[in-house]
Design a protein around this motif. Sequence first.
Motif, PDB file in Angstrom:
ATOM      1  N   LEU A 135       0.824  -1.208   0.000  1.00  0.00           N
ATOM      2  CA  LEU A 135       0.000   0.000   0.000  1.00  0.00           C
ATOM      3  C   LEU A 135       0.857   1.257   0.000  1.00  0.00           C
ATOM      4  O   LEU A 135       0.489   2.267  -0.620  1.00  0.00           O
ATOM      5  N   LEU A 136       1.986   1.222   0.684  1.00  0.00           N
ATOM      6  CA  LEU A 136       2.886   2.372   0.663  1.00  0.00           C
ATOM      7  C   LEU A 136       3.394   2.616  -0.762  1.00  0.00           C
ATOM      8  O   LEU A 136       3.477   3.760  -1.219  1.00  0.00           O
ATOM      9  N   GLU A 137       3.710   1.531  -1.470  1.00  0.00           N
ATOM     10  CA  GLU A 137       4.149   1.684  -2.863  1.00  0.00           C
ATOM     11  C   GLU A 137       3.007   2.179  -3.743  1.00  0.00           C
ATOM     12  O   GLU A 137       3.213   3.006  -4.639  1.00  0.00           O
ATOM     13  N   ALA A 138       1.780   1.683  -3.475  1.00  0.00           N
ATOM     14  CA  ALA A 138       0.619   2.134  -4.247  1.00  0.00           C
ATOM     15  C   ALA A 138       0.352   3.614  -4.014  1.00  0.00           C
ATOM     16  O   ALA A 138      -0.028   4.348  -4.941  1.00  0.00           O
ATOM     17  N   PHE A 139       0.521   4.066  -2.773  1.00  0.00           N
ATOM     18  CA  PHE A 139       0.350   5.485  -2.448  1.00  0.00           C
ATOM     19  C   PHE A 139       1.298   6.330  -3.285  1.00  0.00           C
ATOM     20  O   PHE A 139       0.887   7.344  -3.886  1.00  0.00           O
ATOM     21  N   LYS A 140       2.538   5.918  -3.354  1.00  0.00           N
ATOM     22  CA  LYS A 140       3.529   6.694  -4.095  1.00  0.00           C
ATOM     23  C   LYS A 140       3.220   6.698  -5.592  1.00  0.00           C
ATOM     24  O   LYS A 140       3.378   7.730  -6.269  1.00  0.00           O
ATOM     25  N   ALA A 180       5.974   2.934  14.194  1.00  0.00           N
ATOM     26  CA  ALA A 180       5.306   2.684  12.919  1.00  0.00           C
ATOM     27  C   ALA A 180       5.101   3.981  12.142  1.00  0.00           C
ATOM     28  O   ALA A 180       5.330   4.035  10.925  1.00  0.00           O
ATOM     29  N   PHE A 181       4.677   5.018  12.837  1.00  0.00           N
ATOM     30  CA  PHE A 181       4.430   6.284  12.152  1.00  0.00           C
ATOM     31  C   PHE A 181       5.732   6.831  11.572  1.00  0.00           C
ATOM     32  O   PHE A 181       5.745   7.331  10.431  1.00  0.00           O
ATOM     33  N   ARG A 182       6.810   6.750  12.318  1.00  0.00           N
ATOM     34  CA  ARG A 182       8.090   7.263  11.817  1.00  0.00           C
ATOM     35  C   ARG A 182       8.498   6.529  10.542  1.00  0.00           C
ATOM     36  O   ARG A 182       8.935   7.143   9.562  1.00  0.00           O
ATOM     37  N   GLN A 183       8.362   5.209  10.532  1.00  0.00           N
ATOM     38  CA  GLN A 183       8.754   4.432   9.361  1.00  0.00           C
ATOM     39  C   GLN A 183       7.884   4.774   8.148  1.00  0.00           C
ATOM     40  O   GLN A 183       8.399   4.969   7.036  1.00  0.00           O
ATOM     41  N   MET A 184       6.582   4.860   8.367  1.00  0.00           N
ATOM     42  CA  MET A 184       5.678   5.161   7.251  1.00  0.00           C
ATOM     43  C   MET A 184       5.897   6.577   6.737  1.00  0.00           C
ATOM     44  O   MET A 184       5.926   6.818   5.522  1.00  0.00           O
ATOM     45  N   ALA A 185       6.025   7.530   7.656  1.00  0.00           N
ATOM     46  CA  ALA A 185       6.206   8.927   7.247  1.00  0.00           C
ATOM     47  C   ALA A 185       7.483   9.101   6.439  1.00  0.00           C
ATOM     48  O   ALA A 185       7.510   9.835   5.439  1.00  0.00           O
ATOM     49  N   ALA A 186       8.554   8.414   6.849  1.00  0.00           N
ATOM     50  CA  ALA A 186       9.816   8.503   6.113  1.00  0.00           C
ATOM     51  C   ALA A 186       9.650   7.951   4.704  1.00  0.00           C
ATOM     52  O   ALA A 186      10.201   8.494   3.733  1.00  0.00           O
TER      53      ALA A 186
END
Length: 308
Positions: free
Chosen positions: A97-102, A134-140
């Motif tokens: 999902l992180l890749e899909a967001f980008k 978790a937030f730090r990893q996702m935000a980065a």
Amino acid sequence: MIINTGQRTDIPAFYAEWFANRLKEGFVCVRNPYNPHQVSRYRLDPSVVDAIGFCTKNPVPMFQYMELLKAYGQYWFVTITPYGRDIEPNVPDKHGLLEAFKKLSDMVGIDSIGWRYDPIFISEKYTLDYHLRAFRQMAADLAGYTKTVVISFIDLYKKVKRNFPGVQEVPAEERMILGKYIIDIATECGMTVKPCAEGNALAIYGAACGGCMLISDYERAIGKPMKVPKRKGARAECACYISCDIGAYNTCKHLCRYCYANAEPEKVLAQSRLHDSMSPFLIGNYMEGDIIHDVPQKSWIDGQLSLF
């Protein structure tokens, strides 16, 4: 005007083909959830629809239909949380999902996409420290792909209590601690934190507490000013501009335990079996006794040039 798709269900994740068919046919029918025979019919035409708002946990099924959306302004919220299948049983893998967001950000532009990290709750497994890591990893990972992250803390609605027994509200002190750290991390990653219906408590740390989906957000997304009619938010504490939702309650098959829009899972699955991708309605079709109301629509784009 603005069409919204995401307050009642997740159309991109589960009903992308249906929505694509609605765009092709140029209209959609929506039942009043409190009076099902009252039907609102909206034209889906870029001459009167200035923007379409999406809120999804999985935009990928919509990617093959993005060409149909090119003529419309768009704003996407993509929800990515740190919870596992114990909480979000049908949400895809978060790394994907992180890749899909980008990928989506590259398609629509950084001003047309926001990240939702909500709702936040705390438990033995999902501790305060867990959220911070978790937030730090996702935000980065999402840095440079959005300027906005929306947070909220879990609200114990009746449906939430039934589907998620034992969950507790986050105490005020922990809200402030977690909020401050999230704001600090987001700022480092070039994002503004917008609390969703959480009051102004986090403003002292730099949060933008004026609402998470404002007309100004749509204006930045489409690059044009708008003159809009006055409208109240979805809740008394909500300052967002929510209009013309074409979804239906009890149809989101993510079955997240904290969901406010779903009843028990059995009802959701029964409802979803009534879906026909060729129907003007998300669920079912025309019924005897329906009263069809063609909603008056016009563009809200302000054509006057500004001296500023």
